[in-house]
Design a protein around this motif. Structure first.
Motif, PDB file in Angstrom:
ATOM      1  N   TYR A  56       0.809  -1.224   0.000  1.00 27.73           N
ATOM      2  CA  TYR A  56       0.000   0.000   0.000  1.00 27.73           C
ATOM      3  C   TYR A  56       0.844   1.276   0.000  1.00 27.73           C
ATOM      4  O   TYR A  56       0.304   2.363   0.228  1.00 27.73           O
ATOM      5  CB  TYR A  56      -0.918   0.022   1.224  1.00 27.73           C
ATOM      6  N   THR A  57       2.111   1.187  -0.294  1.00 28.01           N
ATOM      7  CA  THR A  57       3.003   2.343  -0.185  1.00 28.01           C
ATOM      8  C   THR A  57       2.484   3.573  -0.918  1.00 28.01           C
ATOM      9  O   THR A  57       2.518   4.704  -0.395  1.00 28.01           O
ATOM     10  CB  THR A  57       4.401   1.979  -0.716  1.00 28.01           C
ATOM     11  N   ASP A  58       1.977   3.392  -2.159  1.00 27.60           N
ATOM     12  CA  ASP A  58       1.555   4.544  -2.961  1.00 27.60           C
ATOM     13  C   ASP A  58       0.089   4.905  -2.765  1.00 27.60           C
ATOM     14  O   ASP A  58      -0.460   5.729  -3.514  1.00 27.60           O
ATOM     15  CB  ASP A  58       1.821   4.271  -4.445  1.00 27.60           C
ATOM     16  N   ARG A  59      -0.570   4.297  -1.768  1.00 28.38           N
ATOM     17  CA  ARG A  59      -2.006   4.545  -1.573  1.00 28.38           C
ATOM     18  C   ARG A  59      -2.318   5.274  -0.268  1.00 28.38           C
ATOM     19  O   ARG A  59      -3.477   5.517   0.038  1.00 28.38           O
ATOM     20  CB  ARG A  59      -2.763   3.211  -1.598  1.00 28.38           C
ATOM     21  N   VAL A  60      -1.294   5.578   0.496  1.00 29.80           N
ATOM     22  CA  VAL A  60      -1.506   6.260   1.776  1.00 29.80           C
ATOM     23  C   VAL A  60      -0.559   7.440   1.894  1.00 29.80           C
ATOM     24  O   VAL A  60       0.571   7.403   1.402  1.00 29.80           O
ATOM     25  CB  VAL A  60      -1.301   5.311   2.979  1.00 29.80           C
ATOM     26  N   HIS A  61      -1.046   8.484   2.547  1.00 30.03           N
ATOM     27  CA  HIS A  61      -0.236   9.665   2.833  1.00 30.03           C
ATOM     28  C   HIS A  61      -0.737  10.238   4.151  1.00 30.03           C
ATOM     29  O   HIS A  61      -1.953  10.275   4.395  1.00 30.03           O
ATOM     30  CB  HIS A  61      -0.363  10.697   1.709  1.00 30.03           C
ATOM     31  N   PRO A  62       0.150  10.697   5.015  1.00 31.19           N
ATOM     32  CA  PRO A  62      -0.296  11.165   6.339  1.00 31.19           C
ATOM     33  C   PRO A  62      -1.115  12.448   6.307  1.00 31.19           C
ATOM     34  O   PRO A  62      -1.827  12.750   7.266  1.00 31.19           O
ATOM     35  CB  PRO A  62       1.019  11.377   7.092  1.00 31.19           C
ATOM     36  N   ALA A  63      -1.050  13.214   5.223  1.00 27.66           N
ATOM     37  CA  ALA A  63      -1.727  14.520   5.209  1.00 27.66           C
ATOM     38  C   ALA A  63      -2.587  14.725   3.979  1.00 27.66           C
ATOM     39  O   ALA A  63      -3.022  15.852   3.719  1.00 27.66           O
ATOM     40  CB  ALA A  63      -0.675  15.629   5.301  1.00 27.66           C
ATOM     41  N   ALA A  64      -2.850  13.672   3.197  1.00 31.25           N
ATOM     42  CA  ALA A  64      -3.601  13.864   1.954  1.00 31.25           C
ATOM     43  C   ALA A  64      -4.246  12.552   1.537  1.00 31.25           C
ATOM     44  O   ALA A  64      -3.837  11.468   1.956  1.00 31.25           O
ATOM     45  CB  ALA A  64      -2.681  14.369   0.850  1.00 31.25           C
ATOM     46  N   THR A  65      -5.265  12.682   0.692  1.00 33.61           N
ATOM     47  CA  THR A  65      -5.805  11.508   0.015  1.00 33.61           C
ATOM     48  C   THR A  65      -5.011  11.301  -1.272  1.00 33.61           C
ATOM     49  O   THR A  65      -4.312  12.207  -1.741  1.00 33.61           O
ATOM     50  CB  THR A  65      -7.298  11.682  -0.292  1.00 33.61           C
ATOM     51  N   MET A  66      -5.127  10.099  -1.865  1.00 35.43           N
ATOM     52  CA  MET A  66      -4.307   9.760  -3.032  1.00 35.43           C
ATOM     53  C   MET A  66      -5.194   9.334  -4.191  1.00 35.43           C
ATOM     54  O   MET A  66      -6.129   8.554  -4.021  1.00 35.43           O
ATOM     55  CB  MET A  66      -3.362   8.598  -2.686  1.00 35.43           C
ATOM     56  N   ILE A  67      -4.904   9.857  -5.392  1.00 30.10           N
ATOM     57  CA  ILE A  67      -5.523   9.360  -6.617  1.00 30.10           C
ATOM     58  C   ILE A  67      -4.460   8.572  -7.369  1.00 30.10           C
ATOM     59  O   ILE A  67      -3.400   9.111  -7.715  1.00 30.10           O
ATOM     60  CB  ILE A  67      -6.076  10.504  -7.483  1.00 30.10           C
ATOM     61  N   VAL A  68      -4.742   7.290  -7.607  1.00 31.21           N
ATOM     62  CA  VAL A  68      -3.738   6.381  -8.166  1.00 31.21           C
ATOM     63  C   VAL A  68      -4.273   5.768  -9.450  1.00 31.21           C
ATOM     64  O   VAL A  68      -5.370   5.191  -9.463  1.00 31.21           O
ATOM     65  CB  VAL A  68      -3.387   5.258  -7.160  1.00 31.21           C
ATOM     66  N   ARG A  69      -3.500   5.913 -10.522  1.00 30.66           N
ATOM     67  CA  ARG A  69      -3.841   5.294 -11.805  1.00 30.66           C
ATOM     68  C   ARG A  69      -2.971   4.062 -11.989  1.00 30.66           C
ATOM     69  O   ARG A  69      -1.756   4.111 -11.789  1.00 30.66           O
ATOM     70  CB  ARG A  69      -3.599   6.285 -12.956  1.00 30.66           C
ATOM     71  N   ASP A  70      -3.614   2.929 -12.370  1.00 31.97           N
ATOM     72  CA  ASP A  70      -2.819   1.719 -12.551  1.00 31.97           C
ATOM     73  C   ASP A  70      -1.946   1.858 -13.798  1.00 31.97           C
ATOM     74  O   ASP A  70      -2.166   2.738 -14.641  1.00 31.97           O
ATOM     75  CB  ASP A  70      -3.718   0.489 -12.628  1.00 31.97           C
ATOM     76  N   PRO A  71      -0.898   1.021 -13.945  1.00 36.64           N
ATOM     77  CA  PRO A  71       0.042   1.178 -15.070  1.00 36.64           C
ATOM     78  C   PRO A  71      -0.634   1.124 -16.431  1.00 36.64           C
ATOM     79  O   PRO A  71      -0.160   1.748 -17.387  1.00 36.64           O
ATOM     80  CB  PRO A  71       0.998  -0.008 -14.877  1.00 36.64           C
ATOM     81  N   ASP A  72      -1.742   0.392 -16.568  1.00 35.28           N
ATOM     82  CA  ASP A  72      -2.420   0.309 -17.857  1.00 35.28           C
ATOM     83  C   ASP A  72      -3.306   1.518 -18.130  1.00 35.28           C
ATOM     84  O   ASP A  72      -3.786   1.703 -19.260  1.00 35.28           O
ATOM     85  CB  ASP A  72      -3.289  -0.963 -17.917  1.00 35.28           C
ATOM     86  N   GLY A  73      -3.565   2.316 -17.106  1.00 36.49           N
ATOM     87  CA  GLY A  73      -4.349   3.525 -17.269  1.00 36.49           C
ATOM     88  C   GLY A  73      -5.847   3.342 -17.264  1.00 36.49           C
ATOM     89  O   GLY A  73      -6.593   4.314 -17.406  1.00 36.49           O
ATOM     90  N   ASP A  74      -6.325   2.104 -17.105  1.00 34.50           N
ATOM     91  CA  ASP A  74      -7.762   1.854 -17.171  1.00 34.50           C
ATOM     92  C   ASP A  74      -8.443   1.948 -15.809  1.00 34.50           C
ATOM     93  O   ASP A  74      -9.663   2.072 -15.749  1.00 34.50           O
ATOM     94  CB  ASP A  74      -8.034   0.459 -17.750  1.00 34.50           C
ATOM     95  N   ASP A  75      -7.687   1.867 -14.753  1.00 30.76           N
ATOM     96  CA  ASP A  75      -8.274   1.844 -13.408  1.00 30.76           C
ATOM     97  C   ASP A  75      -7.722   3.023 -12.610  1.00 30.76           C
ATOM     98  O   ASP A  75      -6.517   3.105 -12.358  1.00 30.76           O
ATOM     99  CB  ASP A  75      -7.924   0.526 -12.703  1.00 30.76           C
ATOM    100  N   VAL A  76      -8.616   3.946 -12.233  1.00 29.11           N
ATOM    101  CA  VAL A  76      -8.230   5.112 -11.439  1.00 29.11           C
ATOM    102  C   VAL A  76      -8.981   5.055 -10.118  1.00 29.11           C
ATOM    103  O   VAL A  76     -10.225   4.988 -10.119  1.00 29.11           O
ATOM    104  CB  VAL A  76      -8.546   6.432 -12.180  1.00 29.11           C
ATOM    105  N   ARG A  77      -8.256   5.073  -9.021  1.00 27.51           N
ATOM    106  CA  ARG A  77      -8.894   4.957  -7.705  1.00 27.51           C
ATOM    107  C   ARG A  77      -8.492   6.129  -6.812  1.00 27.51           C
ATOM    108  O   ARG A  77      -7.335   6.544  -6.797  1.00 27.51           O
ATOM    109  CB  ARG A  77      -8.503   3.640  -7.028  1.00 27.51           C
TER     110      ARG A  77
END
Length: 712
Positions: free
Chosen positions: A588-609
């Motif tokens: 979960y390294t790239d999905r958490v931040h202590p002071a912000a929410t995260m928008i993460v696009r998967d490498p294929d670009g089809d899934d944005v969370r």
């Protein structure tokens, strides 16, 4: 004995000293004597097995004797029939000291015993709110005469009511009871006493329990053992180091292996989060030679009682249960509590923790055995909250319009005919059962649930059609139960099972898993919803249609994020748990931040969370408020929601500017609405609004929208 004990009636005090041979009262019992004798409303707080029943009963019985109360004068309400059965012998003993009687009334009590209660009224009646309402609407019970002398109502495990619709139902029925008492004697006010082991907002809970009686008499939260007015154990310092342990085992067979190998010779209570898991673990433990008993809601009452009694008397054994054994049912002195996966709340954990440490020389303890990554993360987050001394507030669900409709119908059934301008008086002005319910009354009349004639309201043909079977029993049951088939071995009822297990295609014999044993289905009676079985060696399956999964809250989900960011809960972690948490954190390294929410696009670009870590209900609000930016096919979970695949930072910035001020409630589908009992007695838009409000956490959604968002 102290001066407080001397205030009790002499006969009660004599038996406390000589029959029970107590050297003194516990702090809670001492603190409760004076206010309860003075007639105060009260909320008594203490951990499990903290003597709450006696703290309420001894002063109440003392008042009964001193003031010469006659007839049925005390109601003792519990959320579970099993808890009533468990308490009955104690209260029968205590009332017997004074030459008085206690009796139990619920759905499993025979008709002959009920008739005797009607004829020979007990001084103390132990019942559930649903059974109390059934008495109010029954033509066989003269409710005006039976309940006219009620002086005090004791509500056990009040937190188990207050957090859902059973709480609204309880309040409404108590208001109708209050009305009957006032009609008999306008000067009399009901004394209301709540008992609880787990609350984070005790003053608010007591005010809620008082209903329309709030402010009419002294009210006091009594918790001498609990300086923070929460439950013992809310801070880690109350539990010795190492007494709470978190482990990761990965599967039910592995969990059974750990339980079978640890703590031999001790009595262990294992909590599971589903009936199917209880059955699977019970079977695995028995296969390893462990003396095992099971308890869950789909086992027959006889089967549960047999298990609980045998477990109470045994020593080297395990009982595996759902939350049915979380409340105050006495299963004897436990050595260990084991939790498979994680409970749904800190309050629930504390209730279970309180089952242990009751004997001198023992300590409270709990071993968590988690099966999945989600479970170990949730357990770690929950224990982190516990370590911070945090307990969930008990909050009644908003806008119980469906319960208002149910109450209007039940009251018309109770009284036969009700004035179309006087009905609101019967709930003594308590919202939402007051004049604000006029639109619901009009709908009930239009839809035929109520008839109106000559200024009077009475039960209509639609209510007869939908709820009239078996003397309107369906109307007094607040929850919608999933359809189940009764499983019979000869004449013995084993329990109930999901009908899907009887219809799914199978090769070979149809096998069920129930009461920790496999059964071969020999015949199914579809009309009467019964199936007949015989024992089988193995291979049974367990399944039930349950309620929707528990919605993880904003505080719990944010604590899970803290764990991913490196926070360890203040408990012992096994090497397996440490290793698994390290793997999860890396994932979960790239999905958490202590002071912000995260928008993460998967490498294929089809899934944005969008990783909000805001909880299920807040994410539902965010998905609805984002409109076409959110994926319309999704079901948001506690951690993230999916966004459209072509989303850009500029599109996001434009769409979310000022969105915190215009958020909206989530959409409600027909399947969700079907789970709201009595929804058909509401106008469709009110039914949808009721459920939408309950599926939303607006403040947490606004919090998230005010936080910065990072892209990855």
């Amino acid at each position: 004995m102290t001066a407080a004990a001397d205030l009790l009636h002499p006969v009660v005090l004599h038996h406390v000293v000589n029959t029970l041979q107590w050297p003194g009262l516990r702090p809670l019992q001492e603190a409760a004597v004076a206010p309860l004798l003075a007639g105060a409303d009260a909320l008594l707080l203490a951990p499990t097995a903290g003597g709450k029943t006696e703290a309420a009963a001894f002063p109440t019985l003392s008042r009964m004797a001193a003031e010469n109360w006659r007839g049925t004068s005390v109601l003792y309400l519990c959320p579970l029939k099993a808890l009533l059965n468990n308490l009955a012998p104690r209260l029968e003993t205590y009332t017997g000291w004074l030459g008085r009687r206690a009796a139990v009334w619920h759905g499993d009590v025979s008709a002959s015993r009920r008739d005797r209660i009607r004829r020979e009224r007990p001084d103390v009646l132990l019942t559930t709110p649903e059974s109390l309402e059934a008495m109010l609407v029954s033509i066989r019970t003269d409710h005006h005469e039976f309940f006219a002398g009620i002086r005090a109502v004791i509500v056990d495990e009040v937190h188990a009511f207050a957090g859902d619709d059973r709480g609204w139902h309880l309040l409404a029925v108590l208001e109708r009871l209050r009305r009957l008492v006032r009609k008999a004697d306008p000067s009399r006010e009901l004394q209301v006493i709540g008992l609880s082991a787990t609350v984070g907002n005790p003053a608010e809970l007591l005010h809620w329990l008082e209903g329309s009686g709030a402010g009419r008499r002294q009210a006091e939260v009594i918790a001498p053992d609990l300086p923070t007015a929460t439950v013992v154990g809310a801070a880690p310092g109350a539990v010795p180091p190492g007494a709470i342990e978190l482990d990761y085992v990965g599967s039910v067979p592995n969990a059974a292996k750990v339980i079978a190998s640890l703590h031999a010779g001790e009595k262990r209570l294992v909590f599971c989060d589903s009936r199917a898991l209880v059955e699977m673990l019970g079977t695995e433990l028995r296969a390893r030679g462990v003396t095992t008993f099971l308890s869950h809601a789909s086992l027959s009452a006889q089967e549960r009682r047999r298990s609980e009694e045998a477990f109470t008397e045994a020593r080297d054994c395990v009982i595996v249960a759902t939350s049915t054994l979380e409340l105050g049912i006495d299963v004897g002195d436990l050595d260990r509590v084991i939790q498979l996966n994680a409970p749904t709340s800190v309050a629930s954990f504390l209730q279970r923790l309180g089952r242990t440490g009751r004997r001198a020389g023992t300590v409270r303890n709990c071993l968590f055995l988690t099966l999945t990554d989600d479970a170990v993360l949730r357990a770690a987050g929950l224990l982190t909250l516990w370590g911070r001394g945090w307990v969930e507030p008990v909050v009644a669900p908003p806008d119980p319009r469906h319960i208002v409709a149910q109450q209007l119908l039940a009251y018309c059934l109770q009284e036969g005919k009700v004035g179309d301008r006087l009905w609101a008086d019967e709930w003594n002005g308590l919202a939402p059962f007051d004049r604000s319910a006029e639109p619901i009354v009009r709908h009930l009349v239009r839809a035929g649930y109520l008839d109106s004639d000559g200024g009077l309201l009475f039960i209509g043909p639609e209510a007869e059609r939908r709820f009239g079977r078996r003397h309107f029993m369906e109307l007094t049951a607040v929850f919608t139960a999933a359809p189940e088939f009764t499983v019979l071995w000869g004449r013995d009822e084993i329990g109930r099972t999901d009908p899907k297990l009887l219809t799914d295609p199978v090769e070979g014999p149809r096998l069920l898993l129930l009461a920790g044993r496999s059964w071969r289905v020999t015949h199914t009676d579809w009309k009467s919803r019964r199936c007949f079985v015989e024992p089988a060696d193995s291979g049974g399956r367990a399944r039930w249609l349950g309620h929707s999964p528990f919605a993880l809250s904003f505080p719990l989900t944010r604590a899970m994020r803290d764990v991913l960011l490196g926070t360890d809960p203040p408990v012992a972690l096994t090497p397996r748990a440490v290793a698994r948490l390290a793997e999860i954190r890396d994932k979960y390294t790239d999905r958490v931040h202590p002071a912000a929410t995260m928008i993460v696009r998967d490498p294929d670009g089809d899934d944005v969370r969008w990783w909000t870590w805001a909880g299920d209900l807040a994410n539902r609000v965010l998905a609805a408020s984002l409109g076409d930016l959110a994926d319309p096919r999704q079901a948001p979970d506690e951690a993230y929601l999916r966004l459209r695949s072509d989303l850009t930072p500029q599109m996001w910035k434009t769409a979310t500017a000022g969105l915190a001020d215009r958020i909206c409630l989530p959409h409600v589908n027909a399947e969700s609405l079907a789970g709201l009992k009595f929804n058909t007695a509401l106008p469709p838009r009110l039914a949808e609004a009721t459920l939408a409000t309950r599926l939303a956490d607006l403040p947490s959604a606004q919090t998230v929208l005010h936080e910065p968002t990072r892209w990855s």
